[in-house]
Design a protein around this motif. Structure first.
Motif, mmCIF file in Angstrom:
data_model
loop_
_atom_site.group_PDB
_atom_site.id
_atom_site.type_symbol
_atom_site.label_atom_id
_atom_site.label_comp_id
_atom_site.label_asym_id
_atom_site.label_seq_id
_atom_site.Cartn_x
_atom_site.Cartn_y
_atom_site.Cartn_z
ATOM 1 N N SER A 104 43.820 42.498 28.165
ATOM 2 C CA SER A 104 44.717 42.092 29.251
ATOM 3 C C SER A 104 44.907 43.228 30.250
ATOM 4 N N HIS A 105 44.935 44.481 29.749
ATOM 5 C CA HIS A 105 45.006 45.628 30.655
ATOM 6 C C HIS A 105 43.761 45.688 31.533
ATOM 7 N N THR A 120 41.343 44.857 37.041
ATOM 8 C CA THR A 120 40.088 44.439 37.662
ATOM 9 C C THR A 120 40.310 43.277 38.616
ATOM 10 N N SER A 121 39.717 43.379 39.774
ATOM 11 C CA SER A 121 39.715 42.267 40.731
ATOM 12 C C SER A 121 38.267 41.888 40.999
ATOM 13 N N GLY A 122 38.052 40.637 41.267
ATOM 14 C CA GLY A 122 36.682 40.195 41.508
ATOM 15 C C GLY A 122 36.006 39.712 40.245
ATOM 16 N N LYS A 123 34.776 39.305 40.405
ATOM 17 C CA LYS A 123 34.003 38.662 39.347
ATOM 18 C C LYS A 123 33.453 39.692 38.359
ATOM 19 N N ALA A 135 36.989 33.329 34.802
ATOM 20 C CA ALA A 135 37.711 32.646 35.878
ATOM 21 C C ALA A 135 38.843 33.475 36.467
ATOM 22 N N GLY A 136 39.303 34.484 35.722
ATOM 23 C CA GLY A 136 40.422 35.287 36.220
ATOM 24 C C GLY A 136 41.757 34.599 36.069
ATOM 25 N N TRP A 142 40.273 50.272 35.540
ATOM 26 C CA TRP A 142 40.324 50.593 34.120
ATOM 27 C C TRP A 142 39.559 51.893 33.868
ATOM 28 N N GLY A 143 40.146 52.776 33.076
ATOM 29 C CA GLY A 143 39.499 54.040 32.781
ATOM 30 C C GLY A 143 39.695 55.107 33.837
ATOM 31 N N THR A 144 40.504 54.807 34.863
ATOM 32 C CA THR A 144 40.793 55.781 35.911
ATOM 33 C C THR A 144 42.282 56.095 35.904
#
Length: 513
Positions: A90-91, A96-99, A198-199, A281-283
């Motif tokens: 979920s994090h 994340t945005s986009g596909k 699907a986001g 994520w990871g930043t």
């Protein structure tokens, strides 16, 4: 004797207790410490908590959280597990945005299917698969965690009958109170894969009855056509209404595109780099701030134990390190970014508070030990509290609003989904009639079952208790007095759901008049 470990920070609280991040005082070794307060538990509930710990101890798979040890500190059970600095799925989705790249989704399907195959082979159902319970190592590899409501099916039986899980990921057979088996995990995982692609959730609704209606009577939405036909077919098969039509975890590994990925697997971070995929994520911008996470903080309130109470048995540590392909001291333990055998990560990443929706609330209507705020025994009073306050409570709070008004509070896309589920040709009155018919079917099934087991007079007395008692602990005590402990185990939660459905039916009927 002084402990080698110290508390770094609190990671979160749950029904069972509190979870802390702990660290070796001299070496780079981190664990999650799950504390379970059993001061109010009876002998049976205490044994159940110990069974949970023992269940985890037997598991040894790269994509299932690794149990380290369990000890008692007075009446508190300490459960030590690996720690995963990548947070949970979920994090990742929030960062994340986009596909998402299809290769990344297929990689995670492959890793999760491997984990489910391992669990199901051992007759273990997870029963609460959702993004918050799918954890990530620092390299993005999957770790299935939070097996708190998993169970080993009784020898000779392959169907469970309790209602457990998080509503928006529950399978139709659970809502219909039918028996279920390992295929319910496949449905839940299908919902998770849909969400990756699907986001948004495959099924969601502002109130519980609508959610049930959409899952049981609705149409499974397809994922975006940008993804391959093979992946679209795979997700559709995982969410087949008939459990017999769903693939098993082993079947998933033999179906395209998962089979092809398994022949030449890649790590998630490798896929992201190859595809040029960008995510927070990871930043330092991630919801999981790793830099801050490992810094010690003042705990307020302070935990009810001291660093000196944290003792992990040496033999358990040795077994854990050997499983990771390590020998010797903690300094040899690699981080998830290092090489080496195994994936060093864990189940208990910090969680953000979920949005307040009925569909977000985890419910478990099976009699297992959970922390209670009442004077009653720990496990079953908490179950009553979850059902009454989490479900019926929401129903009572919204009785002054119509179901349509409640549903209109969601986005227009959700409203459109609901309309398409019922069929565009149906008018408002017809929709209400369908809702009423659905609720009536659930009531009839439950009424027949409870009346046959308890008798109609006793069932009517139980209704009176539900209408007059609102405190969860008192409710459980009154029902036990009425029907006895053994019958309560069989029918307590069913009586409550019966009442819940009847409240909903009354509301729908009033709108049809």
């Amino acid at each position: 004797m002084e402990s080698d470990y110290k508390i770094v920070r609190e990671l979160g609280k749950g029904a069972f207790g509190t979870v802390y991040l702990i660290k070796h005082k001299r070496e780079a070794e981190w664990f999650a410490l799950k504390t379970v307060d059993l001061s109010r538990a009876d002998a049976k509930e205490r044994a159940s908590a110990e069974r949970e710990a023992n269940l985890m101890r037997e598991l040894n798979h790269d994509h299932v959280v690794r149990y380290v040890a369990s000890t008692f500190n007075g009446s508190t059970l300490f459960i030590f597990t690996e720690y995963c600095e990548g947070g949970d799925l979920s994090h990742f989705l929030e960062d994340t945005s986009g596909k998402l790249p299809e290769d990344l989704i297929v990689c995670w399907v492959y890793q999760t299917a491997e984990a489910l195959k391992y669990l199901h082979h051992r007759k273990i159902l997870h029963r609460d698969l959702k993004p918050q319970n799918i954890y990530l190592s620092g390299e993005g590899d999957i770790k299935l965690g939070d097996l708190g409501i998993a169970r080993i099916l009784d020898k000779g039986a392959d169907m469970a009958s309790t209602m457990a899980g998080t509503p928006c990921y529950m399978s139709p057979e659970i809502f219909q109170m039918k028996g279920y088996n390992h295929k319910t995990d496949i449905w839940s995982f299908g919902c998770v894969v849909y969400e990756m692609a699907a986001g948004e959730r495959a099924f969601d609704a502002p109130i519980f009855q609508f959610l049930m209606f959409k899952v049981v009577a609705g149409v499974v939405p397809p994922i975006h056509s940008d993804y391959s036909d093979a992946l679209r077919r795979l997700v559709k098969s995982m969410m087949a209404k008939d459990p017999d039509q769903r693939p098993s975890a082993a079947d998933l590994l033999e179906r395209s595109p998962v089979k092809e990925f398994g022949q030449s697997p890649q790590r998630p971070k490798e896929i992201m780099k190859t595809r040029g995929f960008r995510t927070k994520w990871g930043t330092s911008e991630s919801t999981v701030d790793t830099v801050k996470l490992f810094k010690e903080m003042v705990l307020n309130p302070a935990p009810p134990f001291k660093d000196g109470d944290i003792r992990i048995p040496v033999d358990s540590l040795q077994v854990h390190r050997e499983r990771l392909g390590l020998k010797g001291a903690a300094s040899a333990v690699p981080t998830s970014g290092s090489g080496g055998a195994g994936i060093y990560g864990s189940i208990m990443a910090p969680k953000q508070k979920a949005k307040e929706k009925v569909a977000d609330k985890k419910i478990e209507v099976t009699l297992k030990p959970e922390r209670s705020r009442t004077e009653m025994s720990e496990g079953r009073a908490a179950i009553m509290e979850a059902v009454m306050r989490g479900l019926m409570g929401k129903m009572v709070e919204t009785q002054d609003r119509t179901l349509r008004e409640s549903y209109s509070s969601t986005s227009s896309s959700s409203d459109s989904d609901f309309d398409s589920t019922l069929g565009a040709s149906h008018g408002t009155t017809t929709k209400k009639a369908i809702e009423a018919q659905f609720l009536m079917r659930q009531i009839q099934v439950l009424q027949k079952h409870c009346a046959e087991g308890l008798g109609t007079d006793t069932l009517q007395d139980a209704y009176s208790i539900l209408e007059s008692v609102t405190d969860a602990g008192q409710l459980k005590a009154r029902l036990v007095t009425l029907i006895g402990e053994d019958m309560f185990r069989q029918y307590g939660e069913k009586i409550m759901y019966l009442r819940l459905f009847q409240v909903g039916l009354d509301k729908v009927r009033s709108q049809m008049e």
